[in-house]
Design a protein around this motif. Structure first.
Motif, PDB file in Angstrom:
ATOM      1  N   GLY A 128      -0.866  19.889  -6.103  1.00 50.91           N
ATOM      2  CA  GLY A 128      -0.494  18.481  -5.966  1.00 50.91           C
ATOM      3  C   GLY A 128      -1.717  17.596  -5.914  1.00 50.91           C
ATOM      4  N   ALA A 129      -1.491  16.363  -5.507  1.00 46.40           N
ATOM      5  CA  ALA A 129      -2.592  15.406  -5.424  1.00 46.40           C
ATOM      6  C   ALA A 129      -2.305  14.392  -4.328  1.00 46.40           C
ATOM      7  N   GLN A 130      -3.342  14.056  -3.593  1.00 52.92           N
ATOM      8  CA  GLN A 130      -3.260  12.918  -2.674  1.00 52.92           C
ATOM      9  C   GLN A 130      -3.449  11.657  -3.513  1.00 52.92           C
ATOM     10  N   ILE A 131      -2.478  10.777  -3.486  1.00 48.55           N
ATOM     11  CA  ILE A 131      -2.534   9.572  -4.313  1.00 48.55           C
ATOM     12  C   ILE A 131      -2.363   8.336  -3.435  1.00 48.55           C
ATOM     13  N   VAL A 132      -3.350   7.480  -3.480  1.00 52.45           N
ATOM     14  CA  VAL A 132      -3.305   6.211  -2.754  1.00 52.45           C
ATOM     15  C   VAL A 132      -3.211   5.083  -3.768  1.00 52.45           C
ATOM     16  N   SER A 133      -2.294   4.152  -3.534  1.00 59.90           N
ATOM     17  CA  SER A 133      -2.167   2.968  -4.390  1.00 59.90           C
ATOM     18  C   SER A 133      -2.467   1.729  -3.561  1.00 59.90           C
ATOM     19  N   TYR A 163       0.845  -1.188   0.000  1.00 59.51           N
ATOM     20  CA  TYR A 163       0.000   0.000   0.000  1.00 59.51           C
ATOM     21  C   TYR A 163       0.886   1.246   0.000  1.00 59.51           C
ATOM     22  N   ALA A 164       0.427   2.276  -0.670  1.00 57.29           N
ATOM     23  CA  ALA A 164       1.236   3.493  -0.755  1.00 57.29           C
ATOM     24  C   ALA A 164       0.344   4.730  -0.679  1.00 57.29           C
ATOM     25  N   TYR A 165       0.886   5.765  -0.055  1.00 56.54           N
ATOM     26  CA  TYR A 165       0.191   7.054   0.009  1.00 56.54           C
ATOM     27  C   TYR A 165       1.235   8.143  -0.190  1.00 56.54           C
ATOM     28  N   LYS A 166       0.868   9.119  -0.998  1.00 53.95           N
ATOM     29  CA  LYS A 166       1.801  10.222  -1.222  1.00 53.95           C
ATOM     30  C   LYS A 166       1.036  11.499  -1.506  1.00 53.95           C
ATOM     31  N   GLU A 167       1.514  12.576  -0.925  1.00 56.77           N
ATOM     32  CA  GLU A 167       0.989  13.895  -1.243  1.00 56.77           C
ATOM     33  C   GLU A 167       1.920  14.468  -2.309  1.00 56.77           C
ATOM     34  N   ALA A 168       1.710  13.994  -3.538  1.00 66.61           N
ATOM     35  CA  ALA A 168       2.594  14.350  -4.645  1.00 66.61           C
ATOM     36  C   ALA A 168       2.387  15.807  -5.037  1.00 66.61           C
ATOM     37  N   THR A 169       3.461  16.593  -4.990  1.00 66.60           N
ATOM     38  CA  THR A 169       3.389  18.038  -5.220  1.00 66.60           C
ATOM     39  C   THR A 169       4.374  18.443  -6.309  1.00 66.60           C
ATOM     40  N   LEU A 170       3.941  19.386  -7.153  1.00 73.84           N
ATOM     41  CA  LEU A 170       4.809  19.838  -8.242  1.00 73.84           C
ATOM     42  C   LEU A 170       5.996  20.640  -7.722  1.00 73.84           C
ATOM     43  N   ASN A 171       5.766  21.459  -6.721  1.00 74.35           N
ATOM     44  CA  ASN A 171       6.822  22.312  -6.181  1.00 74.35           C
ATOM     45  C   ASN A 171       6.793  22.216  -4.652  1.00 74.35           C
ATOM     46  N   PRO A 172       7.270  21.096  -4.096  1.00 78.81           N
ATOM     47  CA  PRO A 172       7.155  20.887  -2.653  1.00 78.81           C
ATOM     48  C   PRO A 172       8.297  21.520  -1.872  1.00 78.81           C
ATOM     49  N   THR A 173       8.055  21.739  -0.611  1.00 82.23           N
ATOM     50  CA  THR A 173       9.119  22.171   0.285  1.00 82.23           C
ATOM     51  C   THR A 173      10.032  21.002   0.604  1.00 82.23           C
ATOM     52  N   ASN A 174       9.443  19.864   0.922  1.00 80.71           N
ATOM     53  CA  ASN A 174      10.192  18.657   1.225  1.00 80.71           C
ATOM     54  C   ASN A 174      10.420  17.872  -0.074  1.00 80.71           C
ATOM     55  N   PRO A 175      11.647  17.630  -0.469  1.00 78.23           N
ATOM     56  CA  PRO A 175      11.913  16.953  -1.753  1.00 78.23           C
ATOM     57  C   PRO A 175      11.258  15.587  -1.889  1.00 78.23           C
ATOM     58  N   ARG A 176      11.008  14.913  -0.783  1.00 73.96           N
ATOM     59  CA  ARG A 176      10.414  13.577  -0.887  1.00 73.96           C
ATOM     60  C   ARG A 176       8.986  13.621  -1.425  1.00 73.96           C
ATOM     61  N   ASP A 177       8.354  14.803  -1.362  1.00 74.63           N
ATOM     62  CA  ASP A 177       6.976  14.943  -1.840  1.00 74.63           C
ATOM     63  C   ASP A 177       6.892  15.316  -3.314  1.00 74.63           C
ATOM     64  N   ARG A 178       8.038  15.445  -3.982  1.00 73.27           N
ATOM     65  CA  ARG A 178       8.013  15.854  -5.386  1.00 73.27           C
ATOM     66  C   ARG A 178       7.356  14.763  -6.238  1.00 73.27           C
ATOM     67  N   ALA A 179       6.452  15.186  -7.118  1.00 74.58           N
ATOM     68  CA  ALA A 179       5.700  14.251  -7.956  1.00 74.58           C
ATOM     69  C   ALA A 179       6.600  13.618  -9.007  1.00 74.58           C
ATOM     70  N   THR A 180       6.436  12.314  -9.201  1.00 76.53           N
ATOM     71  CA  THR A 180       7.102  11.628 -10.292  1.00 76.53           C
ATOM     72  C   THR A 180       6.357  11.947 -11.591  1.00 76.53           C
ATOM     73  N   ASP A 181       6.824  11.404 -12.697  1.00 71.08           N
ATOM     74  CA  ASP A 181       6.221  11.726 -13.994  1.00 71.08           C
ATOM     75  C   ASP A 181       4.738  11.349 -14.040  1.00 71.08           C
ATOM     76  N   TRP A 182       4.410  10.103 -13.627  1.00 76.68           N
ATOM     77  CA  TRP A 182       3.012   9.690 -13.718  1.00 76.68           C
ATOM     78  C   TRP A 182       2.143  10.431 -12.710  1.00 76.68           C
TER      79      TRP A 182
END
Length: 271
Positions: free
Chosen positions: A171-176, A78-97
Motif C-alpha cells: 500500500g501507500a501512505q497518501i496525504v492530500s 486535508y486527507a490521509y489514507k493508508e491505501a492498501t491493495l488487499n486490506p483487512t479493513n475495507p475502508r483502507d482499500r485503494a481507489t483506482d488512482w
C-alpha cells in the motif's frame, strides 16, 4: 510590468508548491510518529486483551488513520489514507488512482516518495505518497488466516488482508493537501508586490518627465522661440536662457555667441 508579473507569479507559485509539499511531508511524518508510538507503547498494553476481543487501537495503521479522521473535523480539505491493495479493513482499500500509486512503488523498489496534483470537488489538491512495506510484525496477522488472531478473524473475516510477503509493497501512505490557501496567499502577495512596483514605476515616470520638462523641454522651447524672433530680425528679443541642463546651457551659450557675431556682422555691413 508584464515581465515582472511573469517572474513574480512564477516565483510565488513555486513557493506555494513548496509550502504545500512541506505541509504534506509534515503530515506523513506525523503519521509515522503515531504508528511508531502505537507499535511500541500502545500495542504491548493490549496484547493480553487480544484473546478476548480484537483491539484495532493496537494496530499502527488504524491509529494513524483515526488520528487524521479527527483532524479532518477541523480541516475537511486535508486527507490521509493508508491505501492498501488487499486490506483487512475495507475502508483502507485503494481507489483506482491510489492503486496506480501503489503499483508505481511496486514496480520501482527504489522510489521512496512520489507527489503530484489532482482535481477534487474541493479544488486542486497536492498529494504526497510513501510506500507501505510489510515488516516482520505485520506477518503475525497478515501472512495466513490460520496464523492470525481468532478475534481479528471474527471481526474482519478471513477473505481479505492475507498473503502478504516480507518486504512487499502492499500500500501507500497518501496525504492530500489543498492548494487553495497557499494559492490565495500567493495571489495576495502578488497583488501587493505588483502594486508596490507599479507605484514605484509611476513615481519614477513622473520624476523623469518632470525633470525632462524642467531641464530640457522648457529651456529648448524658450530657445526655439527666441531663435525664431531673431531669425525675423527682432533685435529686442531677449538673450537665450542659461537655465536647464548642462547641454542646454552650452547650447544657449552657443546661440548667444552666434547672435553677437551676427549683430557685429550686420553692423559692419550697415557701416
Amino acid at each position: 510590468m508584464a515581465a515582472i508579473s511573469l517572474v513574480v507569479t512564477s516565483t510565488l507559485q513555486e513557493n506555494a508548491t513548496r509550502e504545500v509539499l512541506a505541509q504534506a511531508g509534515l503530515m506523513i511524518d506525523s503519521a509515522a510518529a503515531i504508528r511508531t508510538y502505537t507499535e511500541t507503547e500502545i500495542g504491548p498494553l493490549l496484547d493480553d486483551k487480544m484473546a478476548s476481543a480484537f483491539r484495532p487501537q493496537s494496530v499502527p495503521f488504524y491509529a494513524a488513520t483515526q488520528h487524521f479522521i479527527t483532524l479532518r473535523k477541523e480541516h475537511p480539505d486535508y486527507a490521509y489514507k493508508e491505501a492498501t491493495l488487499n486490506p483487512t479493513n475495507p475502508r483502507d482499500r485503494a481507489t483506482d488512482w491510489e492503486a496506480d500509486i501503489v503499483q508505481r512503488f511496486r514496480n520501482d523498489g527504489a522510489t521512496r516518495q512520489v507527489s503530484g496534483t489532482r482535481e477534487t470537488p474541493m479544488g486542486r489538491s497536492l498529494y504526497v505518497a510513501r510506500p507501505i512495506r510489510v515488516e516482520a510484525g505485520c506477518l503475525a496477522c497478515h501472512s495466513l488466516p490460520s496464523a492470525a488472531p481468532a478475534t481479528m478473524l471474527a471481526r474482519y473475516g478471513s477473505d481479505n488482508g492475507f498473503g502478504w510477503q516480507p518486504d512487499e509493497v502492499v500500500g501507500a501512505q497518501i496525504v492530500s493537501v489543498p492548494f487553495a490557501s497557499a494559492e490565495a496567499n500567493a495571489g495576495r502577495v502578488r497583488r501587493e508586490v505588483l502594486t508596490a512596483i507599479g507605484a514605484v514605476l509611476a513615481s519614477v515616470w513622473l520624476i523623469v518627465n518632470a525633470s525632462l520638462y524642467l531641464l530640457v523641454i522648457r529651456p529648448v522651447r524658450r530657445i526655439a522661440r527666441i531663435a525664431d524672433q531673431v531669425s525675423l530680425g527682432d533685435t529686442a528679443a531677449p538673450d537665450f536662457p542659461k537655465g536647464g541642463g548642462a547641454e542646454v546651457t552650452a547650447l544657449s551659450a552657443a546661440f548667444n555667441r552666434m547672435r553677437k557675431s551676427l549683430d557685429k556682422a550686420l553692423r559692419m555691413l550697415g557701416g
